[in-house]
Design a protein around this motif. Structure first.
Motif, mmCIF file in Angstrom:
data_model
loop_
_atom_site.group_PDB
_atom_site.id
_atom_site.type_symbol
_atom_site.label_atom_id
_atom_site.label_comp_id
_atom_site.label_asym_id
_atom_site.label_seq_id
_atom_site.Cartn_x
_atom_site.Cartn_y
_atom_site.Cartn_z
ATOM 1 N N GLU A 82 0.817 -1.214 0.000
ATOM 2 C CA GLU A 82 0.000 0.000 0.000
ATOM 3 C C GLU A 82 0.853 1.267 0.000
ATOM 4 O OE1 GLU A 82 -4.107 0.219 2.049
ATOM 5 O OE2 GLU A 82 -2.649 0.951 3.505
ATOM 6 N N CYS A 84 0.607 5.327 0.562
ATOM 7 C CA CYS A 84 -0.272 6.312 1.188
ATOM 8 C C CYS A 84 0.327 7.706 1.070
ATOM 9 C CB CYS A 84 -0.489 5.993 2.664
ATOM 10 S SG CYS A 84 -1.384 4.451 2.946
ATOM 11 N N CYS A 103 -4.839 6.212 0.376
ATOM 12 C CA CYS A 103 -3.979 5.053 0.165
ATOM 13 C C CYS A 103 -4.447 4.271 -1.059
ATOM 14 C CB CYS A 103 -4.002 4.130 1.383
ATOM 15 S SG CYS A 103 -3.354 4.884 2.892
ATOM 16 N N TRP A 104 -3.500 3.613 -1.703
ATOM 17 C CA TRP A 104 -3.778 2.757 -2.837
ATOM 18 C C TRP A 104 -3.118 1.399 -2.573
ATOM 19 C CZ3 TRP A 104 -3.159 7.896 -2.969
ATOM 20 C CH2 TRP A 104 -4.048 8.652 -3.721
ATOM 21 N N ALA A 105 -3.931 0.350 -2.565
ATOM 22 C CA ALA A 105 -3.422 -1.014 -2.379
ATOM 23 C C ALA A 105 -3.220 -1.638 -3.762
ATOM 24 C CB ALA A 105 -4.407 -1.841 -1.564
ATOM 25 N N THR A 115 -5.685 -2.095 -8.542
ATOM 26 C CA THR A 115 -5.546 -1.094 -7.492
ATOM 27 C C THR A 115 -6.879 -0.889 -6.793
ATOM 28 O OG1 THR A 115 -4.022 0.047 -8.972
ATOM 29 C CG2 THR A 115 -4.722 1.244 -7.022
ATOM 30 N N SER A 118 -8.338 3.971 -1.225
ATOM 31 C CA SER A 118 -8.959 3.973 0.102
ATOM 32 C C SER A 118 -10.270 4.746 0.143
ATOM 33 C CB SER A 118 -7.998 4.553 1.146
ATOM 34 O OG SER A 118 -7.637 5.876 0.818
#
Length: 152
Positions: A82, A84, A103-105, A115, A118
């Protein structure tokens, strides 16, 4: 001040909005490592719908609204899969400000990257696969940031 903050909140929320082509994460997708995620962002500029942001290799994070109405400065970091951002966003004209964290997972399925942002409300079907196309090599933000932040 409430109107300024509300305006900035609306601009920021819509600026980071994910793709309308969201989907479920494939069952065979695997999490990226922290070093893989770091490499995706370091020295890249995002070309999102309403903002451009720059991810400096040292963790500095700058953003500018494409409409010229707001700018932001903060930090970006990676933990696990992740990335952020923590940023203070300011209105250019009204001076209002708001702290924001997004945030991007990241996941990978074969050669395809997935992707989840959040801010996406649908945590099961909010994954999208076009984020890499929005990351451009180099700093395309700092000059515009300086222009917007310097007094007229």
């Amino acid at each position: 001040m409430k109107i300024r903050t509300a305006t900035i909140t609306l601009l920021v929320t819509s600026a980071f909005a994910g793709s309308a082509l969201a989907d479920k994460l494939p069952k065979d997708a695997i999490k990226l490592s922290a070093s893989e995620v770091q490499a995706l962002y370091a020295d890249k500029t995002s070309d999102w719908s309403r903002i451009n942001s720059y991810f400096a290799p040292d963790g500095k994070y700058l953003l500018v609204g494409k409409n010229g109405q707001f700018l932001g400065e903060g930090r970006w970091s990676v933990k696990d899969n992740e990335m952020c951002t923590d940023v203070l966003i300011k209105g250019v004209k009204d001076g209002g400000s708001k702290k924001s964290k997004d945030c991007w997972a990241w996941y990978k399925q074969g050669a395809k990257y997935w992707t989840l942002w959040s801010g996406e409300k649908n945590k099961k079907s909010g994954y999208y696969s076009n984020e890499l196309q929005k990351l451009l090599t180099g700093d395309k933000v700092s000059k515009k940031y300086e222009e917007l932040s310097s007094p007229n």
